[in-house]
Design a protein around this motif. Structure first.
Motif, PDB file in Angstrom:
ATOM      1  N   GLU A   1       7.556  -1.146  12.885  1.00 35.98           N
ATOM      2  CA  GLU A   1       6.325  -1.488  12.172  1.00 35.98           C
ATOM      3  C   GLU A   1       6.328  -2.979  11.838  1.00 35.98           C
ATOM      4  O   GLU A   1       7.229  -3.472  11.162  1.00 35.98           O
ATOM      5  CB  GLU A   1       6.202  -0.667  10.889  1.00 35.98           C
TER       6      GLU A   1
ATOM      7  N   ASN B   1      -5.503   2.252  -3.027  1.00 37.08           N
ATOM      8  CA  ASN B   1      -4.572   2.135  -1.895  1.00 37.08           C
ATOM      9  C   ASN B   1      -3.138   1.870  -2.331  1.00 37.08           C
ATOM     10  O   ASN B   1      -2.223   1.910  -1.514  1.00 37.08           O
ATOM     11  CB  ASN B   1      -5.031   1.006  -0.964  1.00 37.08           C
ATOM     12  N   GLY B   2      -2.931   1.596  -3.614  1.00 37.51           N
ATOM     13  CA  GLY B   2      -1.588   1.332  -4.105  1.00 37.51           C
ATOM     14  C   GLY B   2      -1.609   0.370  -5.272  1.00 37.51           C
ATOM     15  O   GLY B   2      -2.471  -0.519  -5.343  1.00 37.51           O
TER      16      GLY B   2
ATOM     17  N   ARG C   1       0.822  -1.207   0.000  1.00 31.12           N
ATOM     18  CA  ARG C   1       0.000   0.000   0.000  1.00 31.12           C
ATOM     19  C   ARG C   1       0.864   1.269   0.000  1.00 31.12           C
ATOM     20  O   ARG C   1       2.021   1.248   0.395  1.00 31.12           O
ATOM     21  CB  ARG C   1      -0.910  -0.011   1.237  1.00 31.12           C
ATOM     22  N   ASP C   2       0.260   2.346  -0.432  1.00 31.74           N
ATOM     23  CA  ASP C   2       0.982   3.623  -0.477  1.00 31.74           C
ATOM     24  C   ASP C   2       1.399   4.104   0.906  1.00 31.74           C
ATOM     25  O   ASP C   2       2.334   4.902   1.035  1.00 31.74           O
ATOM     26  CB  ASP C   2       0.109   4.698  -1.154  1.00 31.74           C
ATOM     27  N   ASP C   3       0.702   3.628   1.954  1.00 32.28           N
ATOM     28  CA  ASP C   3       1.072   4.037   3.311  1.00 32.28           C
ATOM     29  C   ASP C   3       2.185   3.173   3.891  1.00 32.28           C
ATOM     30  O   ASP C   3       2.577   3.337   5.051  1.00 32.28           O
ATOM     31  CB  ASP C   3      -0.152   4.012   4.237  1.00 32.28           C
ATOM     32  N   GLY C   4       2.727   2.237   3.088  1.00 39.38           N
ATOM     33  CA  GLY C   4       3.850   1.415   3.519  1.00 39.38           C
ATOM     34  C   GLY C   4       3.475   0.059   4.057  1.00 39.38           C
ATOM     35  O   GLY C   4       4.348  -0.790   4.248  1.00 39.38           O
ATOM     36  N   ASP C   5       2.207  -0.193   4.315  1.00 36.06           N
ATOM     37  CA  ASP C   5       1.781  -1.478   4.850  1.00 36.06           C
ATOM     38  C   ASP C   5       1.793  -2.548   3.759  1.00 36.06           C
ATOM     39  O   ASP C   5       1.582  -2.267   2.576  1.00 36.06           O
ATOM     40  CB  ASP C   5       0.368  -1.383   5.434  1.00 36.06           C
TER      41      ASP C   5
END
Length: 367
Positions: A96, A76-77, A58-62
């Protein structure tokens, strides 16, 4: 694994990026904006029999697992990781938590997943052993019985004082040539002396390396190799002998030294003796008065020509007297041993007195 197809009414194709666990992404085109995990796996060249494990980055790194029939939300990515795996291992990067579909991971992959800049070092933290530095090319085998934790930090740096100039090294071993060049000195023009606390000064060559991790390393002092009026240097004068340990030590300094009798005294004269940064000169001619009964009698004070002056212009106490040696006016530094550590003829010599000289010179410029 069933592969679903959702055609876009407009026929528009959607570009996504897919990589294996090496995170070397390639662009693929999809005919749907809601691809399932099965669709992503098939586009990447997997089939159901190979048990592909699909994750959306995902774009938030998850990292989020995408099952075979589960649709991905491309908002989301548009990056996906596909690996042949029947499960995941738990790791954390910068605190994380992430599931990783392999039994090993490279330093380069950790850096990419954690979005860690190249300027920072990565360490594997384990409670039962010291932290381990992980280089980009390293492969870490992930333990099955716990969570592998990776953190980054600013890299350790080392400092070295080169003739009063501090240079920074990001590696613990630095070449003499590199150290002098970075400090602004021509490596081939100087006699190079390394000072290590508690050890005799040691002359270095341009081809040597310095391990900055070694305890006690203080500084590099420089003396010009050739300062003359164009005439060839004459052989050093030896009008009297010193102790064998003295001559060996002086030869090791790589400086031009002589013994002379002048004005009723015996003198050890050291040419081009380096002085600390903070004076108006980087070297001086240093003279020590050697008593006839040395070493039973102590060496006292020292003498410099030309006179040393602080770069700030401040007066140096107890240096007002002048001693003529060979017709030249030497500045007398009235510095004496105290009663706590008096001269010991079994232990003291030219080398230990030069240590007193060094400390006296350093003290006056507050180093």
């Amino acid at each position: 694994m069933d592969i679903e197809h959702h055609e876009e009414p407009s026929g528009k194709r959607i570009a996504v990026e897919i990589a294996s666990i090496d995170l070397n992404f390639q662009v693929f085109e999809l005919d749907t904006s809601t691809p399932t995990g099965g669709k992503i796996a098939k586009v990447a060249g997997f089939n159901a029999d190979t048990h592909p494990y699909v994750m959306q980055w995902r774009d938030d790194g998850d990292l989020e697992e995408l099952r075979a029939q589960e649709e991905a939300d491309l908002r989301n990515g548009k990056k996906f990781i596909v690996a042949e795996s029947d499960g995941t291992n738990r790791i954390t990067i910068e605190g994380e938590a992430r599931d990783w579909p392999a039994d090993e991971i490279s330093g380069e992959t950790i850096r990419k997943l954690g979005r860690i800049s190249a300027e920072r070092s990565i360490y594997l933290e384990r409670t039962d052993e010291p932290d381990r530095l992980v280089e980009d090319g390293d492969i870490v085998k992930i333990k099955k019985d716990g969570v592998e934790q990776f953190r980054s930090s600013k890299p350790v740096v080392w400092e070295l004082n080169v003739q009063g100039k501090k240079i920074i090294s990001v590696t613990p071993v630095i070449s003499v040539a590199d150290a002098l060049t970075r400090a602004g000195f021509d490596p081939d023009a100087w006699i190079i002396i390394l000072k290590v606390q508690g050890q005799p000064k040691r002359q270095l060559s341009v081809g040597d390396e310095i391990d900055l991790r070694a305890p006690g390393i203080e500084k590099i002092r420089l003396t010009a190799k050739d300062v003359s009026n164009g005439e060839a240097r004459t052989a050093p004068t030896r009008e009297f002998a010193l102790l064998e340990i003295d001559e060996s030590y002086l030869d090791g300094l790589g400086l031009h030294w002589e013994t002379r009798s002048s004005d009723g005294h015996r003198w050890l004269i050291i040419h081009g003796y380096p002085v600390p940064a903070g004076y108006t000169a980087i070297a001086t001619t240093l003279a020590l008065m050697i008593p006839p009964t040395y070493p039973q009698s102590e060496i006292d004070m020292f003498y410099a020509y030309p006179a040393l002056q602080r770069a700030t212009g401040a007066t140096i106490p107890a240096t007002e007297a002048v001693q003529v040696i060979g017709g030249l006016p030497f500045q007398r530094w009235s510095r004496h041993r105290g009663s706590i550590v008096p001269w010991n003829p079994q232990r003291d010599n030219v080398a230990t007195h030069l240590a007193l000289v060094e400390s006296a010179l350093v003290k006056e410029i507050g180093e």
